[in-house]
Design an enzyme around this catalytic site. Structure first.
Site, mmCIF file in Angstrom:
data_model
loop_
_atom_site.group_PDB
_atom_site.id
_atom_site.type_symbol
_atom_site.label_atom_id
_atom_site.label_comp_id
_atom_site.label_asym_id
_atom_site.label_seq_id
_atom_site.Cartn_x
_atom_site.Cartn_y
_atom_site.Cartn_z
ATOM 1 N N ARG A 6 0.846 -1.196 0.000
ATOM 2 C CA ARG A 6 0.000 0.000 0.000
ATOM 3 C C ARG A 6 0.880 1.244 0.000
ATOM 4 O O ARG A 6 1.756 1.393 0.869
ATOM 5 C CB ARG A 6 -0.876 -0.020 1.259
ATOM 6 C CG ARG A 6 -1.894 1.103 1.336
ATOM 7 C CD ARG A 6 -2.491 1.178 2.739
ATOM 8 N NE ARG A 6 -3.448 0.118 3.012
ATOM 9 C CZ ARG A 6 -4.774 0.222 2.851
ATOM 10 N NH1 ARG A 6 -5.282 1.364 2.429
ATOM 11 N NH2 ARG A 6 -5.569 -0.782 3.137
ATOM 12 N N ALA A 7 0.647 2.154 -0.939
ATOM 13 C CA ALA A 7 1.519 3.324 -1.066
ATOM 14 C C ALA A 7 1.393 4.242 0.150
ATOM 15 O O ALA A 7 2.387 4.688 0.725
ATOM 16 C CB ALA A 7 1.184 4.092 -2.342
ATOM 17 N N SER A 8 0.162 4.505 0.566
ATOM 18 C CA SER A 8 0.007 5.416 1.710
ATOM 19 C C SER A 8 0.490 4.756 2.989
ATOM 20 O O SER A 8 0.819 5.432 3.963
ATOM 21 C CB SER A 8 -1.456 5.836 1.854
ATOM 22 O OG SER A 8 -2.265 4.710 2.119
ATOM 23 N N HIS A 66 0.084 7.752 -12.150
ATOM 24 C CA HIS A 66 -1.047 8.669 -12.300
ATOM 25 C C HIS A 66 -0.867 9.521 -13.551
ATOM 26 O O HIS A 66 -1.000 10.753 -13.533
ATOM 27 C CB HIS A 66 -1.204 9.559 -11.057
ATOM 28 C CG HIS A 66 -0.911 8.830 -9.778
ATOM 29 N ND1 HIS A 66 0.214 9.048 -9.042
ATOM 30 C CD2 HIS A 66 -1.578 7.827 -9.150
ATOM 31 C CE1 HIS A 66 0.228 8.223 -8.002
ATOM 32 N NE2 HIS A 66 -0.849 7.474 -8.043
ATOM 33 N N GLU A 100 -4.021 1.071 -10.862
ATOM 34 C CA GLU A 100 -3.875 1.479 -9.458
ATOM 35 C C GLU A 100 -4.904 0.753 -8.591
ATOM 36 O O GLU A 100 -5.431 1.307 -7.647
ATOM 37 C CB GLU A 100 -4.083 3.000 -9.380
ATOM 38 C CG GLU A 100 -3.453 3.707 -8.211
ATOM 39 C CD GLU A 100 -3.807 5.209 -8.244
ATOM 40 O OE1 GLU A 100 -4.435 5.673 -9.216
ATOM 41 O OE2 GLU A 100 -3.453 5.918 -7.288
#
Lengths: 349, 349
Positions: free
Chosen positions: A70-72, A222, A283
């Site tokens: 998970r990026a966050s 993105h 994503e």
């Protein structure tokens, strides 16, 4: 085949969150720190946890997701450098197990134990481990491990060179991806991520990094932030800064994914960005999970947009869906080829 | 007529720079501080200094430029609050003189003496002065007076309410525009400006500011940063955050200019952003002054792009070139009407 190069593990079992909470609680009370990095998550649990991703792959017709933590969740700015190192390794191990359990569906990309202000050399052992020992095909690199305070030197600074040297040696690309924002000015998925993409591109434009690292490769996610929308601005700025044309200056080394959640955005991208620089991605399960009331389809079902761009030829589509990913992630290509799934051979650029 | 709502005074006589240097030198040595705010610039010098703008208006067929001090020159973070107040007033006075000397070519927008960490109330006297006494039609408002450290509260925070109350009372819009960047991560025109546009939009999306200020109007320059390119993302995020549709939530109050320097960008914008929310602008003499080798025309000759968008009707074009500007800047409309140049009447939205 269709390769989605940008998926995050956002359906982790609760044990992972609990581990993280123990880690951080341990800062206040060492007795609460986790005593083991064995999270007690079974293989069955892991396979179960990614059923939503598998279902979406099937529904949308993609074959393989390049999968990273998970990026966050990376949150490099939280805790200490030692905690971040343990956290990266635990997260990467889960990704490795999933990719081992479901090798036809997932290929692994890792998280680095970056820490604000710490030398980037601290990330090299984990990068070596995940690539050499665990078979990861790429890595996420944050240009702002502070989480929205932007106090790291630009990506062209020599601060970053040791990790670039290692990436080149290992022949793995990095996706330039920030994590959560602790700055109330920046919503994470709505501002911080997109700003980071734009910022990274401009930092690279200002410098001459790829003169020093001709084989270094970055994927800007993105859709490249604001860059394709302002492609004229960036071409003009390169000219004003006396840089070569962008095709020469950056586009042998910088790639954009297709995480742009409406058809007009993808159409613009296909119009201005060279097709060799566009990699399919959605994503998932990602930033925007809902259904677009204007189309009746999920915002993040980006395959539909690529399919609808009339200007793309079959050969363009092969590049976007598969060929470019094999070229930018050569370890992914090797892994697929070993498994009897060679590419069609990438046409010379 | 064709109204360009985003022009900065970037051709100032050297006396202005000298004044600024004295101001800042005065911090180290009070004996060097300027002793007068009379810069000794003659009317002839002022008229001479804007000949490049007048020539471009003529060459490109625009009639009137909404003109404000150099954006990067505002540099709210440099010096002290008192120095910034003097600086804003000197810069605004020059704009006022130019607009008085050349009323057919320029209408004035002002700079505020924002200072990082200082209450926004400090800007109210200058806003009142430029609008009530000098006839300015709008103002530039920076969401990040720190110059790239982003430590101000989001635009939806009550910190900003006093200036919004005054803007509503005076019926002037603000262009959300940052100034130079003192953060080496952010190139000013290539990253900081565009990030600020994206960030401001997302801050507004997260909040409910226009419930408190239904008549407040913001222009987000540079085509709205990354927003039109990621319009699906923002529609999806609004939905996830349980906000109304963007048309209802933000687009009665938020407007984008056309400072996007290539045709595909303007085409995308015209496709996804309601035509009532697009205002013609070219940011001249601006960020990118060169000639696009792909077209043989200047990157910032944005009128050519708008002219080329086939999907726009004559009525759409009137709105973009003139009607929307009159609606968003009612003091500009009043000023033009007083001079015998009324609009065609804006069709109800």
């Amino acid at each position: 085949m269709i390769i989605d190069i940008h998926g995050h593990y956002t359906t982790e079992p609760p044990e992972l969150r609990l581990f993280r909470e123990k880690q951080l609680a341990g800062l206040a009370d060492p007795a609460r720190a986790p005593t083991t990095t064995d999270l007690g998550i079974s293989d069955e649990q892991l396979v179960q946890s990614v059923q939503p991703q598998l279902r979406l792959q099937k529904d949308r017709g993609s074959d393989l997701t390049v999968f990273s933590p998970r990026a966050s969740g990376m949150a490099h700015h939280v805790g200490t450098e030692a905690i971040g190192r343990q956290w990266a390794s635990v997260c990467n191990d889960l990704i490795h197990r999933i990719c081992t359990l479901l090798p036809d569906n997932f290929a692994a990309v890792g998280q680095l134990p970056q820490f604000p202000g710490a030398p980037i050399e601290g990330c090299i052992p984990e990068l070596e481990r995940i690539v050499r020992e665990l078979g990861f095909v790429g890595v996420n690199l944050s240009p702002d491990p502070s989480g929205g305070h932007w106090n790291s030197p630009p990506l062209t600074d020599r601060y970053w060179y040791p990790i670039y040297e290692k990436m080149c040696e290992l022949d793995v690309p990095a996706m330039i991806h920030v994590s959560s924002s602790c700055n109330p000015a920046f919503h994470f998925t709505g501002a911080h991520y997109i700003n980071a993409d734009t910022t990274a591109f401009m930092q690279l434009l200002q410098g001459d990094l790829f003169r020093d690292f001709p084989t270094l490769r970055f994927v800007i996610p993105h859709g490249g932030g604001a860059v394709p929308f302002h492609w004229g601005r960036y071409r003009g700025l390169a000219q004003e800064l006396k840089k070569p044309l962008l095709g020469e200056h950056l586009m042998k080394n910088v790639f954009f994914d297709t995480c742009v959640y409406h058809l007009p955005g993808i159409e613009l991208m296909a119009k201005v960005i060279p097709v060799d620089n566009i990699l399919f991605a959605s994503e998932l399960l990602g930033a925007v999970k809902g259904i677009d009331p204007e189309t009746g389809h999920h915002f993040d079902d980006t395959r539909r947009y690529v399919d609808q761009v009339k200007a793309l030829s079959d050969s363009d589509r092969y590049k976007i869906f598969e060929g470019n990913a094999r070229r930018v992630y050569p370890r992914l290509d090797a892994l697929l080829t070993r498994r009897g799934k060679p590419g069609k051979g990438n046409a010379p650029r």
